[in-house]
Write a protein that holds these residues in place. Structure first.
Motif, PDB file in Angstrom:
ATOM      1  N   GLU A 120       6.166  -3.357   2.917  1.00 12.29           N
ATOM      2  CA  GLU A 120       5.179  -4.074   2.098  1.00 12.29           C
ATOM      3  C   GLU A 120       4.397  -3.156   1.183  1.00 12.29           C
ATOM      4  O   GLU A 120       3.825  -3.604   0.200  1.00 12.29           O
ATOM      5  CB  GLU A 120       4.230  -4.831   3.025  1.00 12.29           C
ATOM      6  N   SER A 121       4.328  -1.890   1.518  1.00  8.83           N
ATOM      7  CA  SER A 121       3.574  -0.968   0.671  1.00  8.83           C
ATOM      8  C   SER A 121       4.135   0.432   0.823  1.00  8.83           C
ATOM      9  O   SER A 121       4.573   0.829   1.908  1.00  8.83           O
ATOM     10  CB  SER A 121       2.087  -1.027   1.061  1.00  8.83           C
ATOM     11  N   VAL A 122       4.153   1.163  -0.280  1.00 11.17           N
ATOM     12  CA  VAL A 122       4.626   2.553  -0.293  1.00 11.17           C
ATOM     13  C   VAL A 122       3.582   3.390  -1.033  1.00 11.17           C
ATOM     14  O   VAL A 122       3.174   3.031  -2.142  1.00 11.17           O
ATOM     15  CB  VAL A 122       5.986   2.683  -1.025  1.00 11.17           C
ATOM     16  N   ARG A 123       3.171   4.489  -0.425  1.00 13.14           N
ATOM     17  CA  ARG A 123       2.266   5.438  -1.082  1.00 13.14           C
ATOM     18  C   ARG A 123       2.902   6.818  -0.960  1.00 13.14           C
ATOM     19  O   ARG A 123       3.300   7.244   0.131  1.00 13.14           O
ATOM     20  CB  ARG A 123       0.893   5.472  -0.402  1.00 13.14           C
ATOM     21  N   VAL A 169      -7.125   5.116  -5.356  1.00 13.93           N
ATOM     22  CA  VAL A 169      -6.328   5.576  -6.500  1.00 13.93           C
ATOM     23  C   VAL A 169      -5.006   4.808  -6.526  1.00 13.93           C
ATOM     24  O   VAL A 169      -4.292   4.763  -5.519  1.00 13.93           O
ATOM     25  CB  VAL A 169      -6.070   7.095  -6.403  1.00 13.93           C
ATOM     26  N   LEU A 170      -4.701   4.215  -7.651  1.00 11.03           N
ATOM     27  CA  LEU A 170      -3.439   3.489  -7.793  1.00 11.03           C
ATOM     28  C   LEU A 170      -2.254   4.447  -7.676  1.00 11.03           C
ATOM     29  O   LEU A 170      -2.353   5.601  -8.073  1.00 11.03           O
ATOM     30  CB  LEU A 170      -3.374   2.798  -9.159  1.00 11.03           C
ATOM     31  N   ASP A 171      -1.130   3.934  -7.192  1.00  9.85           N
ATOM     32  CA  ASP A 171       0.077   4.750  -7.055  1.00  9.85           C
ATOM     33  C   ASP A 171       1.255   3.985  -7.667  1.00  9.85           C
ATOM     34  O   ASP A 171       2.050   3.367  -6.955  1.00  9.85           O
ATOM     35  CB  ASP A 171       0.317   5.059  -5.576  1.00  9.85           C
ATOM     36  N   PRO A 172       1.383   4.013  -8.989  1.00  8.63           N
ATOM     37  CA  PRO A 172       2.472   3.248  -9.626  1.00  8.63           C
ATOM     38  C   PRO A 172       3.853   3.731  -9.201  1.00  8.63           C
ATOM     39  O   PRO A 172       4.778   2.915  -9.089  1.00  8.63           O
ATOM     40  CB  PRO A 172       2.237   3.458 -11.126  1.00  8.63           C
ATOM     41  N   ALA A 173       4.015   5.031  -8.936  1.00 14.93           N
ATOM     42  CA  ALA A 173       5.331   5.513  -8.486  1.00 14.93           C
ATOM     43  C   ALA A 173       5.666   4.906  -7.119  1.00 14.93           C
ATOM     44  O   ALA A 173       6.800   4.493  -6.875  1.00 14.93           O
ATOM     45  CB  ALA A 173       5.336   7.042  -8.438  1.00 14.93           C
ATOM     46  N   ALA A 216       6.718   1.398  -7.555  1.00 12.81           N
ATOM     47  CA  ALA A 216       8.090   1.308  -8.062  1.00 12.81           C
ATOM     48  C   ALA A 216       9.091   1.474  -6.923  1.00 12.81           C
ATOM     49  O   ALA A 216      10.086   0.737  -6.839  1.00 12.81           O
ATOM     50  CB  ALA A 216       8.318   2.370  -9.143  1.00 12.81           C
ATOM     51  N   VAL A 217       8.829   2.429  -6.026  1.00 10.18           N
ATOM     52  CA  VAL A 217       9.716   2.619  -4.874  1.00 10.18           C
ATOM     53  C   VAL A 217       9.730   1.359  -4.012  1.00 10.18           C
ATOM     54  O   VAL A 217      10.799   0.906  -3.564  1.00 10.18           O
ATOM     55  CB  VAL A 217       9.274   3.847  -4.050  1.00 10.18           C
ATOM     56  N   ALA A 218       8.559   0.763  -3.805  1.00 11.92           N
ATOM     57  CA  ALA A 218       8.493  -0.464  -2.998  1.00 11.92           C
ATOM     58  C   ALA A 218       9.328  -1.572  -3.648  1.00 11.92           C
ATOM     59  O   ALA A 218      10.029  -2.325  -2.956  1.00 11.92           O
ATOM     60  CB  ALA A 218       7.036  -0.908  -2.834  1.00 11.92           C
ATOM     61  N   GLY A 219       9.287  -1.661  -4.980  1.00  6.91           N
ATOM     62  CA  GLY A 219      10.081  -2.664  -5.677  1.00  6.91           C
ATOM     63  C   GLY A 219      11.570  -2.442  -5.493  1.00  6.91           C
ATOM     64  O   GLY A 219      12.330  -3.388  -5.283  1.00  6.91           O
TER      65      GLY A 219
END
Lengths: 83, 83
Positions: free
Chosen positions: A37-40, A16-20, A23-26
């Motif tokens: 490198e990745s935030v979920r 499942v994609l996690d766009p939020a 955004a936090v990772a960005g």
């Protein structure tokens, strides 16, 4: 009856994609924390459960997670009864 | 550089009211799960961190939690680096 502290950890399924989270990772990257490198994003539910023993506390928390707290289509959950 | 999985658990401070958690507790009660006496909602953030070692992965995750992920007025956080 004893009282147990039970932690339910709810996470999005890996597919499942996690766009939020993205955004936090960005934002972390823009803030200079480039090693992340990745935030979920998931959820944590702390329950206080009255039960006869740890196994019935776990069963009640699992029922709560399955029936209400988690969305079984998108999420998985783990239940931990604290000692 | 190695890659580490780091879990940040964010909870409301004990003195902060959690009306959303209370609402969930009320629904569980109505559903017949009367053993659940208290519900507190928190957040779980799973990070993948590139770092030289587990201690620098932890330091980066703690900085991310302190500066962005958690609200230090209302929340506390715990960081766990997975082995």
């Amino acid at each position: 009856m004893n009282r147990y502290r039970v932690v339910v950890a709810i996470r999005l399924k890996p597919e499942v994609l996690d766009p939020a989270g993205q955004a936090v990772a960005g934002v972390l990257d823009q803030m200079g924390m480039t090693g992340v490198e990745s935030v979920r994003l998931g959820r944590l539910v702390d329950l206080e459960v009255a039960a006869d023993g740890p196994e019935s506390a776990r069963a009640l928390a699992e029922a709560a997670a399955r029936r209400l707290l988690a969305n079984p289509v998108l999420e998985t959950f783990e239940v931990a009864v604290e000692p």
